[in-house]
Design a protein around this motif. Structure first.
Motif, PDB file in Angstrom:
ATOM      1  N   VAL A   1      -2.855   5.126 -11.527  1.00  0.00           N
ATOM      2  CA  VAL A   1      -2.939   4.057 -10.534  1.00  0.00           C
ATOM      3  C   VAL A   1      -3.761   4.563  -9.363  1.00  0.00           C
ATOM      4  CG1 VAL A   1      -1.666   2.504  -9.012  1.00  0.00           C
ATOM      5  CG2 VAL A   1      -0.688   3.158 -11.224  1.00  0.00           C
ATOM      6  N   LYS A   2      -4.854   3.875  -9.053  1.00  0.00           N
ATOM      7  CA  LYS A   2      -5.696   4.239  -7.912  1.00  0.00           C
ATOM      8  C   LYS A   2      -5.529   3.199  -6.825  1.00  0.00           C
ATOM      9  CE  LYS A   2     -10.407   5.375  -6.486  1.00  0.00           C
ATOM     10  NZ  LYS A   2     -11.819   5.525  -6.915  1.00  0.00           N
ATOM     11  N   ALA A   3      -5.160   3.666  -5.630  1.00  0.00           N
ATOM     12  CA  ALA A   3      -4.900   2.749  -4.518  1.00  0.00           C
ATOM     13  C   ALA A   3      -6.179   2.077  -4.067  1.00  0.00           C
ATOM     14  CB  ALA A   3      -4.264   3.514  -3.358  1.00  0.00           C
ATOM     15  N   GLY A   4      -6.057   0.800  -3.714  1.00  0.00           N
ATOM     16  CA  GLY A   4      -7.197   0.090  -3.152  1.00  0.00           C
ATOM     17  C   GLY A   4      -7.342   0.327  -1.670  1.00  0.00           C
ATOM     18  N   VAL A   5      -6.247   0.738  -0.996  1.00  0.00           N
ATOM     19  CA  VAL A   5      -6.270   1.053   0.432  1.00  0.00           C
ATOM     20  C   VAL A   5      -5.447   2.325   0.648  1.00  0.00           C
ATOM     21  CG1 VAL A   5      -6.584  -1.311   1.230  1.00  0.00           C
ATOM     22  CG2 VAL A   5      -4.279  -0.455   0.820  1.00  0.00           C
ATOM     23  N   ASP A   6      -5.741   3.045   1.723  1.00  0.00           N
ATOM     24  CA  ASP A   6      -5.035   4.301   2.011  1.00  0.00           C
ATOM     25  C   ASP A   6      -3.790   4.018   2.840  1.00  0.00           C
ATOM     26  OD1 ASP A   6      -4.485   7.017   2.095  1.00  0.00           O
ATOM     27  OD2 ASP A   6      -5.684   7.338   3.905  1.00  0.00           O
ATOM     28  N   SER A   7      -2.817   3.332   2.220  1.00  0.00           N
ATOM     29  CA  SER A   7      -1.571   3.010   2.906  1.00  0.00           C
ATOM     30  C   SER A   7      -0.530   2.646   1.867  1.00  0.00           C
ATOM     31  CB  SER A   7      -1.766   1.838   3.881  1.00  0.00           C
ATOM     32  OG  SER A   7      -1.882   0.618   3.165  1.00  0.00           O
ATOM     33  N   ARG A   8       0.677   2.351   2.338  1.00  0.00           N
ATOM     34  CA  ARG A   8       1.761   1.930   1.450  1.00  0.00           C
ATOM     35  C   ARG A   8       1.363   0.731   0.606  1.00  0.00           C
ATOM     36  NH1 ARG A   8       5.789  -1.949   1.646  1.00  0.00           N
ATOM     37  NH2 ARG A   8       4.946  -2.725   3.606  1.00  0.00           N
ATOM     38  N   LEU A   9       0.513  -0.121   1.139  1.00  0.00           N
ATOM     39  CA  LEU A   9       0.114  -1.337   0.432  1.00  0.00           C
ATOM     40  C   LEU A   9      -0.729  -1.034  -0.802  1.00  0.00           C
ATOM     41  CD1 LEU A   9      -0.715  -3.635   3.480  1.00  0.00           C
ATOM     42  CD2 LEU A   9       1.432  -3.430   2.197  1.00  0.00           C
ATOM     43  N   GLY A  10      -1.178   0.196  -0.934  1.00  0.00           N
ATOM     44  CA  GLY A  10      -1.930   0.598  -2.116  1.00  0.00           C
ATOM     45  C   GLY A  10      -1.069   1.305  -3.141  1.00  0.00           C
ATOM     46  N   GLY A  11       0.261   1.308  -2.934  1.00  0.00           N
ATOM     47  CA  GLY A  11       1.165   2.040  -3.811  1.00  0.00           C
ATOM     48  C   GLY A  11       1.825   1.155  -4.851  1.00  0.00           C
ATOM     49  N   ILE A  12       2.938   1.655  -5.397  1.00  0.00           N
ATOM     50  CA  ILE A  12       3.720   0.955  -6.407  1.00  0.00           C
ATOM     51  C   ILE A  12       5.073   0.614  -5.801  1.00  0.00           C
ATOM     52  CG2 ILE A  12       4.753   1.100  -8.703  1.00  0.00           C
ATOM     53  CD1 ILE A  12       2.678   3.218  -9.388  1.00  0.00           C
ATOM     54  N   GLY A  13       5.531  -0.622  -5.996  1.00  0.00           N
ATOM     55  CA  GLY A  13       6.776  -1.050  -5.372  1.00  0.00           C
ATOM     56  C   GLY A  13       7.780  -1.616  -6.346  1.00  0.00           C
ATOM     57  N   TRP A  14       9.046  -1.543  -5.962  1.00  0.00           N
ATOM     58  CA  TRP A  14      10.154  -2.146  -6.699  1.00  0.00           C
ATOM     59  C   TRP A  14      10.964  -2.984  -5.731  1.00  0.00           C
ATOM     60  CZ3 TRP A  14       8.391   2.744  -7.247  1.00  0.00           C
ATOM     61  CH2 TRP A  14       8.014   3.163  -8.535  1.00  0.00           C
ATOM     62  N   GLU A  15      11.302  -4.184  -6.140  1.00  0.00           N
ATOM     63  CA  GLU A  15      12.054  -5.098  -5.279  1.00  0.00           C
ATOM     64  C   GLU A  15      13.356  -5.481  -5.962  1.00  0.00           C
ATOM     65  OE1 GLU A  15      11.154  -9.551  -4.104  1.00  0.00           O
ATOM     66  OE2 GLU A  15       9.931  -8.196  -2.880  1.00  0.00           O
ATOM     67  N   SER A  16      14.430  -5.548  -5.181  1.00  0.00           N
ATOM     68  CA  SER A  16      15.734  -5.929  -5.726  1.00  0.00           C
ATOM     69  C   SER A  16      15.715  -7.384  -6.169  1.00  0.00           C
ATOM     70  CB  SER A  16      16.831  -5.703  -4.691  1.00  0.00           C
ATOM     71  OG  SER A  16      16.602  -6.491  -3.530  1.00  0.00           O
ATOM     72  N   ASN A  17      16.675  -7.748  -7.018  1.00  0.00           N
ATOM     73  CA  ASN A  17      16.737  -9.099  -7.568  1.00  0.00           C
ATOM     74  C   ASN A  17      16.832 -10.157  -6.486  1.00  0.00           C
ATOM     75  OD1 ASN A  17      18.913 -11.360  -8.649  1.00  0.00           O
ATOM     76  ND2 ASN A  17      17.295 -10.930 -10.118  1.00  0.00           N
ATOM     77  N   ASP A  18      17.538  -9.843  -5.382  1.00  0.00           N
ATOM     78  CA  ASP A  18      17.696 -10.839  -4.317  1.00  0.00           C
ATOM     79  C   ASP A  18      16.524 -10.841  -3.339  1.00  0.00           C
ATOM     80  OD1 ASP A  18      18.088  -8.494  -2.930  1.00  0.00           O
ATOM     81  OD2 ASP A  18      20.200  -8.870  -2.460  1.00  0.00           O
ATOM     82  N   GLY A  19      15.556  -9.959  -3.570  1.00  0.00           N
ATOM     83  CA  GLY A  19      14.375  -9.923  -2.720  1.00  0.00           C
ATOM     84  C   GLY A  19      14.578  -9.276  -1.371  1.00  0.00           C
ATOM     85  N   VAL A  20      15.754  -8.676  -1.143  1.00  0.00           N
ATOM     86  CA  VAL A  20      16.086  -8.107   0.167  1.00  0.00           C
ATOM     87  C   VAL A  20      15.612  -6.658   0.286  1.00  0.00           C
ATOM     88  CG1 VAL A  20      17.969  -7.470   1.720  1.00  0.00           C
ATOM     89  CG2 VAL A  20      18.042  -9.652   0.479  1.00  0.00           C
ATOM     90  N   HIS A  21      15.787  -5.888  -0.781  1.00  0.00           N
ATOM     91  CA  HIS A  21      15.503  -4.458  -0.712  1.00  0.00           C
ATOM     92  C   HIS A  21      14.236  -4.130  -1.490  1.00  0.00           C
ATOM     93  CE1 HIS A  21      19.464  -3.861   1.030  1.00  0.00           C
ATOM     94  NE2 HIS A  21      19.962  -4.604   0.053  1.00  0.00           N
ATOM     95  N   GLU A  22      13.400  -3.326  -0.882  1.00  0.00           N
ATOM     96  CA  GLU A  22      12.157  -2.926  -1.536  1.00  0.00           C
ATOM     97  C   GLU A  22      11.933  -1.428  -1.342  1.00  0.00           C
ATOM     98  OE1 GLU A  22       7.921  -4.968  -1.630  1.00  0.00           O
ATOM     99  OE2 GLU A  22       8.087  -3.659   0.122  1.00  0.00           O
ATOM    100  N   TRP A  23      11.651  -0.748  -2.451  1.00  0.00           N
ATOM    101  CA  TRP A  23      11.264   0.656  -2.421  1.00  0.00           C
ATOM    102  C   TRP A  23       9.842   0.762  -2.954  1.00  0.00           C
ATOM    103  CZ3 TRP A  23      14.183   4.816  -0.682  1.00  0.00           C
ATOM    104  CH2 TRP A  23      15.510   4.547  -0.365  1.00  0.00           C
ATOM    105  N   SER A  24       9.084   1.712  -2.440  1.00  0.00           N
ATOM    106  CA  SER A  24       7.723   1.893  -2.918  1.00  0.00           C
ATOM    107  C   SER A  24       7.309   3.350  -2.783  1.00  0.00           C
ATOM    108  CB  SER A  24       6.745   1.000  -2.144  1.00  0.00           C
ATOM    109  OG  SER A  24       6.792   1.295  -0.749  1.00  0.00           O
ATOM    110  N   ILE A  25       6.263   3.708  -3.516  1.00  0.00           N
ATOM    111  CA  ILE A  25       5.695   5.055  -3.454  1.00  0.00           C
ATOM    112  C   ILE A  25       4.191   4.929  -3.335  1.00  0.00           C
ATOM    113  CG2 ILE A  25       7.546   6.180  -4.751  1.00  0.00           C
ATOM    114  CD1 ILE A  25       5.798   6.019  -7.235  1.00  0.00           C
ATOM    115  N   ASP A  26       3.572   5.941  -2.706  1.00  0.00           N
ATOM    116  CA  ASP A  26       2.118   5.979  -2.681  1.00  0.00           C
ATOM    117  C   ASP A  26       1.648   7.416  -2.500  1.00  0.00           C
ATOM    118  OD1 ASP A  26       2.420   6.550   0.096  1.00  0.00           O
ATOM    119  OD2 ASP A  26       0.553   5.528   0.561  1.00  0.00           O
ATOM    120  N   ALA A  27       0.375   7.634  -2.813  1.00  0.00           N
ATOM    121  CA  ALA A  27      -0.277   8.924  -2.557  1.00  0.00           C
ATOM    122  C   ALA A  27      -1.465   8.636  -1.663  1.00  0.00           C
ATOM    123  CB  ALA A  27      -0.725   9.566  -3.871  1.00  0.00           C
TER     124      ALA A  27
END
Length: 244
Positions: A98-124
């Motif tokens: 996975v190559k980020a399109g931007v140098d920030s969290r928004l270029g990473g990989i994310g997981w969102e809870s079923n209720d849409g409240v909690h989100e975890w993400s990773i990036d390099a």
């Protein structure tokens, strides 16, 4: 019924087809849709802005990649001949790259809870850091040196937990617990077991031990593989003896 052939373009729902087959409307098929030539592709778009799925045979000896593109020939994902899958890159060198399109969290990989409240993400990022986020907040990271920080965005040890003391870290130590208030390490054991700090070397991996024994609530100090001092549950200090 049977086979039919036509010369020129064929239009269904349109009287001015611009390709061999042009359909104005929805197509439903109970079979396969096959695109086959040197650079076969399936295009999906509107008014010239198209997304496409393509497979190219050029210079690949039949082992053709599968390309997913959006917009103006922007490769979004690609499966190459050896099965590697790339997102944001057309030359993945790992099973999943996975190559980020931007140098920030928004270029990473994310997981969102079923209720849409909690989100975890990773990036390099471009600085060589691997970061873990809860929402938009970085909660842990590996830096480019391999140091790992928890609740610390600039770890100065192999494991650096917390921040805010204002003190300089002695980099000779591998583990740091830090905070602006009380900081420490808690060891919890069973009621009949002991909690230990163990010291060793290549000759003896537990030649020194500081041990709290919960079975009798004593604190013992082992030096050179033998008990040298004990503080009993009553507060007596025994040196060179294990008596009461």
């Amino acid at each position: 019924t049977g086979d039919s052939s036509f010369v020129g373009n064929v239009g269904i729902g349109t009287d001015s087809p611009t390709t061999k087959l042009e359909v104005a409307g929805t197509i439903t098929s109970t079979g396969s849709l096959t695109a086959y030539n040197a650079n076969p592709s399936i295009n999906i778009g509107h008014n010239g802005n198209s997304a496409y799925i393509a497979s190219s045979m050029n210079n690949l000896g039949g082992n053709s990649p599968l390309v997913f593109s959006i917009g103006n020939n922007n490769v979004a994902a690609k499966i190459v001949a050896n099965g590697n899958f790339g997102i944001g890159t057309d030359s993945p060198d790992l099973s999943l790259t996975v190559k980020a399109g931007v140098d920030s969290r928004l270029g990473g990989i994310g997981w969102e809870s079923n209720d849409g409240v909690h989100e975890w993400s990773i990036d390099a990022n471009n600085a060589g850091n691997f970061r873990i986020y809860k929402g938009a907040t970085a909660v842990a990271r590996f830096d480019s040196s391999g140091n790992f920080g928890i609740a610390n965005t600039n770890p100065d040890a192999l494991l650096h937990v917390g921040a805010g003391s204002g003190a300089a870290v002695d980099t000779a130590y591998q583990i740091v617990a830090e905070g602006s208030g009380i900081s420490g390490i808690q060891i919890l054991s069973g009621t009949t077991q002991s909690g230990r700090l163990v010291f060793g070397d290549s000759d003896n991996n537990d030649i020194g031990i500081i041990k709290y024994d919960h079975s009798d609530n004593s604190l013992q100090t082992i030096v050179n593989a033998a008990e040298r001092m004990r503080i009993t549950s009553g507060g007596n200090v025994l040196i060179g003896t294990q008596g009461t």
